[in-house]
Design an enzyme around this catalytic site. Structure first.
Site, short mmCIF file in Angstrom:
data_model
loop_
_atom_site.label_atom_id
_atom_site.label_comp_id
_atom_site.label_asym_id
_atom_site.label_seq_id
_atom_site.Cartn_x
_atom_site.Cartn_y
_atom_site.Cartn_z
N SER A 110 0.93 -1.29 -0.04
CA SER A 110 -0.12 -0.03 -0.05
C SER A 110 0.84 1.29 0.15
CB SER A 110 -0.77 0.07 1.35
OG SER A 110 -1.76 1.20 1.10
N ASP B 165 -2.57 6.11 -3.42
CA ASP B 165 -1.50 5.63 -2.75
C ASP B 165 -0.79 4.47 -3.65
OD1 ASP B 165 -3.69 4.17 -2.28
OD2 ASP B 165 -3.06 3.29 -0.39
N ASP C 236 -1.26 0.99 -3.89
CA ASP C 236 -2.02 0.45 -4.31
C ASP C 236 -3.47 0.77 -4.69
OD1 ASP C 236 -3.17 0.54 -1.82
OD2 ASP C 236 -3.50 -1.72 -1.63
N ASP D 256 -6.03 2.09 -3.33
CA ASP D 256 -7.29 2.00 -2.64
C ASP D 256 -7.55 3.10 -2.01
OD1 ASP D 256 -5.47 1.73 -0.58
OD2 ASP D 256 -6.38 -0.10 0.41
#
Length: 453
Positions: A108, A245, A247, A249
């Site tokens: 992440s 960010d 990843d 999400d």
């Protein structure tokens, strides 16, 4: 320490998080998630289980995703290898392909040396704690070791990105024609798919942070480093900036003047718009206890109930699932729109935010004015006994602070789930008052909860 944290398994790649661990974890996942009626029905029909595997672009994801795929295939699971894609894309593809489960390799917003493994169940939903514990227990147990034609196959998921883009575009209530957006992709998983999707939706797109080299993910860019995005928006005269960010999400935004619009403000905008269109289930928004007091005030003004949960998007998701709610999220930019996604989706959130700008013909600053952000001070008091946060002296200090602030402020003390520290959060209509009260409470916590030598 348990293997699973609040968002999967995470750690330094080739430190705690090795290829061996990834392979064993995948084998244990096949054992645990390969149980149940749907899995047995597939086997009875002569079909192997299927899993979607994707990753973000950090360099360690190459060997970790390969280890995950090897562990699954060696356990008799067919793997659809989706390559570099956002976490929410992985969750969506699990559901759209009717896969049995899926794995996302990503850390992440963490720096490049870290990595993580996130496991999603059938339908693209996050695993409950009890299932994660079963997987951890299964890592030391017997593995599935089929032979011959029963071993799994690893195939490239060639149209994975296209399916996700079509899904996002189909969700939009309004095209984005006429809007100039700067996208900061954090040199992460959205670097390819986000610019493509916003352009297809009609926006004029300027892109930064979209040149991943395996090492630069989240490095001075993305939702945790918004200064560069704000500077670009103002310099090129864009209408809005969107930051993901690593990843993707998460979604945070910047208005035309370079002012940050956080997750609370984004939720406020979307909640009011969804209520107006009759899409906000039970006129309720789900948010964590860390959401700003201004969000509560704004929602009350519009007849919207705010249901509070513990900190963490998994708890928001649980409350949304239990109540059938349509919108929830966190101040950090995890926003969940359950009509279209089973997890936070930074692309989906950004698209719908810009769609409201286009639909209403308003600037982001005008839309964000629906909510007044109260000054918020957050202090981490370290080296204290977090288990004693309910100490009488601390409780008395909190009660005194709450009486002082009245309806114009809020106090929250929260023990960390992983460290010996207590988080002190104070909101007030005046920043100096919030800082003073927070420091006073922190001093009480240090005095009464100090760890004994």
């Amino acid at each position: 320490m348990p293997l699973f944290g609040t968002d999967g398994v995470r750690g330094l790649a080739n430190g705690p998080l090795t290829a061996d661990l990834a392979l064993t974890l995948a084998q244990a996942t096949a054992v645990v998630l390969g149980q149940g009626r749907s899995a047995e029905a597939r086997r009875a029909a002569g079909r192997r289980l299927t899993a979607v595997v994707a990753r973000d672009p950090r360099v360690s994801g190459e060997f970790l995703a390969a280890a995950v795929a090897a562990g699954l295939a060696s356990s008799g699971v067919d793997v659809l290898e989706a390559g570099v894609l956002p976490t929410p894309a992985t969750a969506f593809l699990i559901g759209s392909t009717d896969a049995d489960f899926g794995v996302m390799v990503s850390a992440s917003h963490n720096p490049a040396p870290d990595n993580g493994i996130k496991i999603f169940a059938r339908g693209g939903v996050k695993l409950p704690d009890v299932v994660e514990q079963r997987i951890e227990d299964a890592m030391s147990g017997p593995k599935l070791q089929p032979t011959g034609a029963d071993v799994g196959r690893i195939r490239r998921f060639a149209d994975a990105e296209d399916r996700y883009v079509v899904h996002l575009l189909a969700s939009l209530p309004h095209r984005l024609d006429g809007i100039h957006v700067v996208l900061d992709c954090a040199h992460g998983a959205a670097s390819g798919v986000s610019p493509e999707t916003f352009r297809d939706a009609g926006a004029r797109v300027t892109v930064i942070g979209a040149d991943p080299d395996g090492w630069n993910i989240n490095d001075g860019v993305g939702s945790t480093h918004l200064a560069s995005l704000a500077e670009h928006v103002v310099r090129v005269g864009a209408d809005v900036g969107i930051a993901h960010d690593g990843d993707a999400d998460r979604c945070l935004a910047v208005d035309a003047q370079g002012n940050i619009v956080d997750g609370d403000q984004i939720m406020a905008i979307l909640a009011v718009a969804m209520k107006d269109r009759g899409h906000l289930t039970k006129d309720t928004l789900v948010a964590t206890v860390m959401s700003n007091l201004g969000l509560h005030r704004a929602m009350a003004d519009h007849g919207i109930t705010v249901l509070q949960t513990a900190v963490g998007d998994r708890y928001v998701l649980e409350a949304m699932d239990q109540g059938g709610y349509a919108l929830g999220g966190e101040q950090s930019g995890h926003v969940i729109m359950s009509e279209y996604a089973t997890t936070g989706d930074g692309l989906l959130t950004g698209l719908h935010l810009l769609a409201e700008m286009a639909r209403q013909g308003k600037t982001l600053a005008e839309l964000a004015s629906v909510m007044t952000v109260y000054p918020q001070v957050l202090l981490n008091v370290r080296d204290v006994d977090r288990s004693r946060v309910a100490h009488p002296a601390v409780a008395a200090a909190v009660a005194e602070a709450e009486e002082e602030l009245g309806d114009a402020g809020r106090v929250l003390l929260r023990a960390s789930g992983t460290e010996q520290l207590v988080r002190v959060m104070v909101e007030a209509s005046d920043a100096e008052v919030a800082a003073r009260v927070a420091e006073r409470l922190a001093a009480v916590v240090r005095e009464h909860l100090a760890l004994t030598p």
